[in-house]
Enzyme design. Structure first.
Site, mmCIF file in Angstrom:
data_model
loop_
_atom_site.group_PDB
_atom_site.id
_atom_site.type_symbol
_atom_site.label_atom_id
_atom_site.label_comp_id
_atom_site.label_asym_id
_atom_site.label_seq_id
_atom_site.Cartn_x
_atom_site.Cartn_y
_atom_site.Cartn_z
ATOM 1 N N ARG A 139 1.045 -1.213 -0.181
ATOM 2 C CA ARG A 139 0.188 -0.381 -0.126
ATOM 3 C C ARG A 139 0.792 1.373 -0.032
ATOM 4 O O ARG A 139 0.406 2.344 -0.711
ATOM 5 C CB ARG A 139 -0.864 -0.006 1.335
ATOM 6 C CG ARG A 139 -2.121 -0.916 0.862
ATOM 7 C CD ARG A 139 -3.021 -0.869 2.240
ATOM 8 N NE ARG A 139 -4.219 -1.505 1.743
ATOM 9 C CZ ARG A 139 -5.236 -1.913 2.825
ATOM 10 N NH1 ARG A 139 -4.891 -2.096 3.641
ATOM 11 N NH2 ARG A 139 -6.336 -2.397 2.118
ATOM 12 N N LYS A 199 -18.990 -15.320 2.414
ATOM 13 C CA LYS A 199 -20.366 -14.872 2.743
ATOM 14 C C LYS A 199 -21.188 -14.517 1.272
ATOM 15 O O LYS A 199 -20.792 -13.565 0.654
ATOM 16 C CB LYS A 199 -20.713 -14.201 3.860
ATOM 17 C CG LYS A 199 -20.690 -14.715 5.031
ATOM 18 C CD LYS A 199 -20.938 -13.565 6.102
ATOM 19 C CE LYS A 199 -22.473 -13.334 6.248
ATOM 20 N NZ LYS A 199 -22.754 -12.569 7.402
ATOM 21 N N GLY A 207 -9.529 -8.274 -0.459
ATOM 22 C CA GLY A 207 -8.387 -8.420 0.004
ATOM 23 C C GLY A 207 -7.900 -9.672 0.281
ATOM 24 O O GLY A 207 -6.519 -9.872 -0.012
ATOM 25 N N GLY A 260 -13.296 -3.634 0.315
ATOM 26 C CA GLY A 260 -14.611 -3.145 0.690
ATOM 27 C C GLY A 260 -14.991 -2.197 -0.741
ATOM 28 O O GLY A 260 -16.118 -2.019 -0.963
HETATM 29 P P1 ADP Z 1 -12.185 -11.361 -0.436
HETATM 30 O O1 ADP Z 1 -11.426 -10.735 0.792
HETATM 31 O O2 ADP Z 1 -11.165 -11.646 -1.420
HETATM 32 O O3 ADP Z 1 -13.320 -10.735 -0.577
HETATM 33 P P2 ADP Z 1 -13.581 -13.146 1.513
HETATM 34 O O4 ADP Z 1 -13.304 -12.228 2.448
HETATM 35 O O5 ADP Z 1 -15.083 -13.166 1.046
HETATM 36 O O6 ADP Z 1 -12.614 -12.887 0.250
HETATM 37 O O7 ADP Z 1 -13.195 -14.648 1.722
HETATM 38 C C1 ADP Z 1 -12.037 -15.010 2.112
HETATM 39 C C2 ADP Z 1 -11.755 -16.296 2.885
HETATM 40 O O8 ADP Z 1 -12.904 -17.394 2.507
HETATM 41 C C3 ADP Z 1 -10.377 -17.005 2.836
HETATM 42 O O9 ADP Z 1 -9.917 -16.708 4.278
HETATM 43 C C4 ADP Z 1 -10.821 -18.232 2.735
HETATM 44 O O10 ADP Z 1 -10.035 -19.123 3.750
HETATM 45 C C5 ADP Z 1 -12.283 -18.755 2.975
HETATM 46 N N1 ADP Z 1 -12.959 -19.638 2.286
HETATM 47 C C6 ADP Z 1 -13.095 -19.878 0.931
HETATM 48 N N2 ADP Z 1 -13.571 -21.118 0.830
HETATM 49 C C7 ADP Z 1 -13.724 -21.756 1.906
HETATM 50 C C8 ADP Z 1 -14.272 -22.561 2.311
HETATM 51 N N3 ADP Z 1 -14.502 -23.722 1.401
HETATM 52 N N4 ADP Z 1 -14.279 -23.205 3.513
HETATM 53 C C9 ADP Z 1 -14.019 -22.197 4.786
HETATM 54 N N5 ADP Z 1 -13.347 -20.915 4.293
HETATM 55 C C10 ADP Z 1 -13.295 -20.805 2.817
HETATM 56 MG MG MG Z 2 -11.977 -10.869 3.071
#
Ligand code: ADP
Ligand code: MG
Length: 402
Positions: free
Chosen positions: A37, A203, A359, A382
């Site tokens: 960053r 989620k 992230g 976000g």
């Molecule tokens: P981003 O930050 O890229 O938007 P998220 O915060 O939505 O992504 O999700 C990231 C997390 O999702 C990671 O820490 C990963 O371990 C978890 N994850 C992805 N698939 C699974 C799964 N099948 N079971 C548990 N955790 C998962």
């Molecule tokens: Mg995340």
């Protein structure tokens, strides 16, 4: 991009007040573990210095909740910044007040002053007008290079710009902000086709806005990661011990019917890598998506899904990826995320525009050494999600139009 940038205005000899996102990760000893960053803002800083301007940087760090928290001072950030920047980098012990005023007066052409953590004042997040007015007093020009904070209407991202506008002062995007808006903007306006979006992570509810906004715009939407199990549940399948939030199932059901009624192409995995537990030495097997055993947890997409998704991705001309395909932090569950990252990398080589948002997704491609194979890895988690939902970010809206 319809916003003015630092290249569109006269900065010569001006005091430039710039918001940056230096909320870097630290280890338990207070050492910076990833300075991306900071490094990402260097071109903007160098450009401003080349205009013989003085630069006052505003940043936040952590969540001090309106109190001075010694461990959340910006000194380590300033130190790292000083290693990269030509010229003087100085700090002050607060973000407003007499010490800051004096330091601003002392600045010479090319000097950089980093104000102390803005969030030591509750007024920052409250977007307090008096606090914003004090900050605004330090600059002749306002620049926002903090894409990752642009979805918040805080004093430093919105209030200051509003006040400087009233004074007739220019409020423009830095080069990093401009790059983010260019790449993410291309996804939403006239993307080259086929346009493929890959959505994963934890989620569905967090990303429903993005999925709803993208479904009509993409040729294919690929679902992976833990959000897959909400779709499995919505389809009436067993999800076993997989990560799953009950409130996500109706959301997934609604998205499935939206895709069906609109004739949109949304894919869910065909197979899943399941494990007996979430650990490095877990026992894993591959099962069909509709046959997750009740005593197992889904941890990654399976090889059939990897093959299907990879083909679709490699034939795309525009790819957006948000959210890991599995629990990639644990070795036996990293293959799906790595394989999809490699497929996106091949799409880039084939001439596609490829953008990574989120992230954890950005962290995953960096950890796998594949970030250089992407057209763009967004610095805003976000903020990139809100942008892709089609919302106008307050920190962007307030900047001068071209
Ligand atoms: P981003 O930050 O890229 O938007 P998220 O915060 O939505 O992504 O999700 C990231 C997390 O999702 C990671 O820490 C990963 O371990 C978890 N994850 C992805 N698939 C699974 C799964 N099948 N079971 C548990 N955790 C998962
Ligand atoms: Mg995340």
């Amino acid at each position: 991009m319809n916003k003015k940038t630092i290249e569109d205005i006269d900065l010569r000899g001006k005091r430039v007040l710039m918001r940056v996102d230096y909320n870097v990760p630290l280890d338990e000893n207070g050492n910076i573990t990833d300075d991306a960053r900071i490094r990402e803002t260097l071109p903007t800083i160098a450009y401003i210095q080349s205009q013989e301007a003085t630069l006052i940087l505003m940043a936040h760090f952590g969540r001090p909740k309106g109190q001075v928290v010694e461990s959340m001072r910006l000194a380590p950030v300033a130190q790292r910044l000083a290693e990269f920047v030509d010229g003087n980098v100085t700090t002050v012990s607060d973000s407003v007040g007499p010490e800051v005023e004096a330091a601003v007066k002392d600045l010479r052409s090319g000097d950089v002053l980093l104000l102390e953590n803005l969030r030591f004042h509750a007024e920052e997040e409250a977007n307090d007008a008096d606090f914003a007015r004090q900050l605004a007093g330090y600059g002749d020009v306002y620049v926002n290079d903090a894409f990752g904070a642009a979805h918040r209407a805080h004093a430093s991202t919105e209030g200051v710009a509003r006040i400087m506008h009233e004074r007739g002062a220019p409020c423009v995007a830095g080069l990093l902000m401009a790059r983010e808006l260019d790449f993410l903007g291309q996804l939403l306006t006239a993307p080259a086709r086929p346009f493929v979006a890959i959505l994963g992570g934890v989620k569905v509810s967090d990303k429903i806005g993005v999925i709803e906004n993208l479904l009509p715009k993409v040729d294919t939407l690929l679902i992976g990661g833990a959000m897959s199990y909400a779709f499995a549940e919505a389809k009436g399948y067993e999800v076993g011990e997989s990560y799953f939030k009950a409130e996500d199932a109706p959301v997934a059901a609604r998205l499935l019917s939206l895709a069906q009624s609109g004739g949109y192409n949304m894919r869910v995995p065909v197979d899943i890598l399941v494990a007996d537990r979430d650990a490095e030495d877990a026992q894993t097997t591959v099962v069909p998506f509709d046959a997750i055993p009740a005593d197992k947890m889904g941890m990654d997409i399976g090889p059939g899904t990897i093959a299907d998704y990879s083909t679709i991705i490699e034939n795309a001309k525009t790819v957006l990826w948000n959210g890991p395909m599995g629990r990639f932090e644990v070795t036996p569950f990293a293959n799906g995320t790595r394989s999809i990252a490699q497929a996106v990398g091949r799409a880039t080589t084939n001439g596609a525009l490829t953008v990574i948002g989120g992230g954890d997704s950005a962290a995953a491609v960096k950890q796998m050494g594949l970030d250089s194979q992407m057209s763009h890895v967004s610095t805003g988690g976000g903020a990139s999600l809100e942008f892709l939902e089609g919302q106008e970010l307050p920190g962007v809206a307030i900047l001068d139009d071209k």
